[in-house]
Design a protein around this motif. Structure first.
Motif, short mmCIF file in Angstrom:
data_model
loop_
_atom_site.label_atom_id
_atom_site.label_comp_id
_atom_site.label_asym_id
_atom_site.label_seq_id
_atom_site.Cartn_x
_atom_site.Cartn_y
_atom_site.Cartn_z
N CYS A 94 1.06 -1.49 0.10
CA CYS A 94 0.38 -0.09 0.17
C CYS A 94 0.84 1.21 0.04
O CYS A 94 0.63 2.46 -0.68
N ALA A 95 1.38 0.94 0.82
CA ALA A 95 2.73 2.13 0.62
C ALA A 95 3.62 2.46 -0.33
O ALA A 95 3.57 4.11 -0.73
N HIS A 96 4.18 1.47 -1.22
CA HIS A 96 4.54 2.08 -2.73
C HIS A 96 2.84 2.68 -3.48
O HIS A 96 3.14 3.04 -4.47
N VAL A 97 1.41 2.37 -3.22
CA VAL A 97 0.80 2.17 -4.01
C VAL A 97 0.67 3.92 -3.71
O VAL A 97 0.38 5.33 -4.42
N LEU A 98 1.00 4.16 -2.29
CA LEU A 98 0.61 5.81 -2.34
C LEU A 98 2.19 6.13 -2.85
O LEU A 98 1.14 8.07 -3.35
N ALA A 99 3.32 5.87 -2.92
CA ALA A 99 4.09 6.67 -3.57
C ALA A 99 4.05 6.85 -5.02
O ALA A 99 3.90 7.86 -5.79
N ALA A 100 2.94 5.76 -5.70
CA ALA A 100 2.59 6.23 -7.43
C ALA A 100 1.94 7.18 -7.15
O ALA A 100 2.01 7.91 -7.88
N LYS A 138 -7.88 4.06 -7.40
CA LYS A 138 -7.93 3.62 -9.23
C LYS A 138 -6.74 2.53 -9.82
O LYS A 138 -6.65 1.75 -10.04
N LEU A 139 -5.71 3.16 -9.01
CA LEU A 139 -4.20 2.22 -9.39
C LEU A 139 -4.43 0.58 -9.08
O LEU A 139 -3.99 -0.01 -9.17
N ILE A 140 -4.98 0.84 -7.97
CA ILE A 140 -5.54 -0.83 -6.94
C ILE A 140 -6.61 -1.75 -8.14
O ILE A 140 -6.05 -2.66 -8.68
N GLY A 141 -7.67 -1.00 -8.87
CA GLY A 141 -7.64 -1.08 -9.54
C GLY A 141 -7.24 -1.51 -10.96
O GLY A 141 -8.20 -2.11 -11.46
N GLN A 142 -6.57 -0.89 -10.82
CA GLN A 142 -5.81 -1.45 -12.59
C GLN A 142 -4.77 -2.57 -12.25
O GLN A 142 -3.99 -2.99 -13.54
N ASN A 143 -5.33 -3.18 -10.51
CA ASN A 143 -4.23 -4.64 -10.55
C ASN A 143 -2.84 -4.42 -11.67
O ASN A 143 -2.78 -5.78 -12.02
N HIS A 144 -2.34 -3.59 -10.94
CA HIS A 144 -0.27 -4.26 -11.39
C HIS A 144 -0.42 -4.31 -10.57
O HIS A 144 0.06 -4.40 -9.25
N SER A 161 5.67 -1.30 -9.95
CA SER A 161 3.89 -1.77 -10.23
C SER A 161 2.89 -0.54 -10.77
O SER A 161 3.42 0.88 -10.68
N GLY A 162 2.36 -0.45 -11.90
CA GLY A 162 2.38 0.02 -12.47
C GLY A 162 3.49 1.21 -12.77
O GLY A 162 4.66 1.04 -13.27
N PRO A 163 2.74 2.78 -12.70
CA PRO A 163 4.00 3.65 -13.24
C PRO A 163 4.84 4.05 -11.45
O PRO A 163 5.82 4.97 -12.24
N PHE A 164 5.50 3.47 -11.21
CA PHE A 164 5.79 3.67 -9.79
C PHE A 164 6.70 2.16 -10.44
O PHE A 164 6.41 0.99 -9.41
N THR A 165 8.55 2.48 -9.68
CA THR A 165 9.96 1.99 -9.89
C THR A 165 10.12 2.30 -8.66
O THR A 165 10.45 4.08 -8.32
N ASP A 166 10.91 1.63 -7.12
CA ASP A 166 11.01 2.09 -6.05
C ASP A 166 12.41 0.63 -6.04
O ASP A 166 11.87 -0.17 -6.36
N CYS A 188 13.85 -0.86 -3.72
CA CYS A 188 13.31 -2.18 -2.17
C CYS A 188 13.85 -3.03 -1.80
O CYS A 188 13.46 -3.91 -3.39
N ARG A 189 13.90 -3.68 -0.71
CA ARG A 189 13.64 -5.14 -0.61
C ARG A 189 12.58 -5.69 -0.35
O ARG A 189 12.94 -6.88 -0.46
N GLY A 190 11.57 -5.52 -0.44
CA GLY A 190 10.58 -5.88 -0.64
C GLY A 190 10.01 -6.65 0.62
O GLY A 190 10.73 -6.28 2.19
N PRO A 191 9.62 -7.87 0.93
CA PRO A 191 8.84 -8.38 0.42
C PRO A 191 7.51 -7.78 -0.58
O PRO A 191 6.92 -7.44 -0.20
N HIS A 192 6.79 -7.89 -1.38
CA HIS A 192 5.25 -7.38 -1.77
C HIS A 192 4.24 -8.34 -2.18
O HIS A 192 4.95 -9.40 -1.87
N ILE A 193 2.80 -7.82 -2.16
CA ILE A 193 1.82 -9.26 -2.62
C ILE A 193 2.23 -9.14 -3.56
O ILE A 193 3.49 -8.24 -5.05
N ASP A 194 1.30 -10.25 -4.47
CA ASP A 194 1.68 -10.35 -6.46
C ASP A 194 0.92 -9.25 -7.26
O ASP A 194 1.64 -8.72 -8.17
N SER A 195 -0.14 -8.53 -7.18
CA SER A 195 -0.70 -7.32 -7.84
C SER A 195 -1.34 -7.08 -6.46
O SER A 195 -1.89 -6.88 -5.78
N THR A 196 -1.58 -4.58 -7.19
CA THR A 196 -2.28 -4.76 -6.44
C THR A 196 -4.34 -4.54 -6.41
O THR A 196 -4.52 -3.90 -4.95
#
Length: 153
Positions: free
Chosen positions: A22-28, A73-79, A123-128, A130-138
């Motif tokens: 979610c923090a990455h989606v916020l950054a995007a 909106k970004l979450i709905g795009q399932n990046h 993820s989508g328009p944002f590259t960061d 990061c050491r991760g981990p992350h979920i598979d998609s938004t």
């Protein structure tokens, strides 16, 4: 998702993995609204997440609604969260070129610690950096399960 090569020092719970994503989606969302944004880190905290960011025009409480809307909106795009490992010097050059001075500082510190590679997550328009981990998609994020509540600083 596979374990990162440079994993966190402790195991991350599924809820914390979700919050960090979610923090990455916020950054995007911030990057979309404030293209001049310079990003620090986006850690998980006890009851949520945040992202350290510097902008030329301060982010206000009024911006939170627009950022939330963009996040949904970004979450709905399932990046997908796509991980890449790159040479640390290439990463430094990449972040220096786009004026991400805080990322450059982090990379310099990692290099002093002996790291030769770093991981990036896109993820989508944002590259960061990061050491991760992350979920598979938004799309795995419940868009109604978070609320941006305050701006610090």
């Amino acid at each position: 998702m596979s374990e990162p090569i440079h994993p966190p020092k402790e195991k991350i719970s599924p809820i914390d993995t979700m919050r960090h994503s979610c923090a990455h989606v916020l950054a995007a969302a911030i990057q979309d609204r404030f293209p001049d944004a310079r990003f620090g880190i986006g850690p998980v905290v006890e009851n949520g997440f945040y992202y350290d960011v510097e902008t030329d025009i301060p982010i206000s409480e009024d911006d939170l609604k627009q950022l939330t809307k963009k996040m949904r909106k970004l979450i709905g795009q399932n990046h997908s969260f796509e991980r890449a490992e790159i040479n640390i010097d290439d990463a430094r050059a990449r972040f220096d070129k786009i004026d991400q001075k805080y990322k450059v500082e982090i990379i310099d510190d990692l290099k002093k610690e002996g790291e030769t590679t770093v991981s990036l997550y896109k993820s989508g328009p944002f590259t960061d950096l990061c050491r991760g981990p992350h979920i598979d998609s938004t799309g795995e994020i419940n868009a109604k399960a978070f609320m941006l509540t305050k701006v610090a600083g």
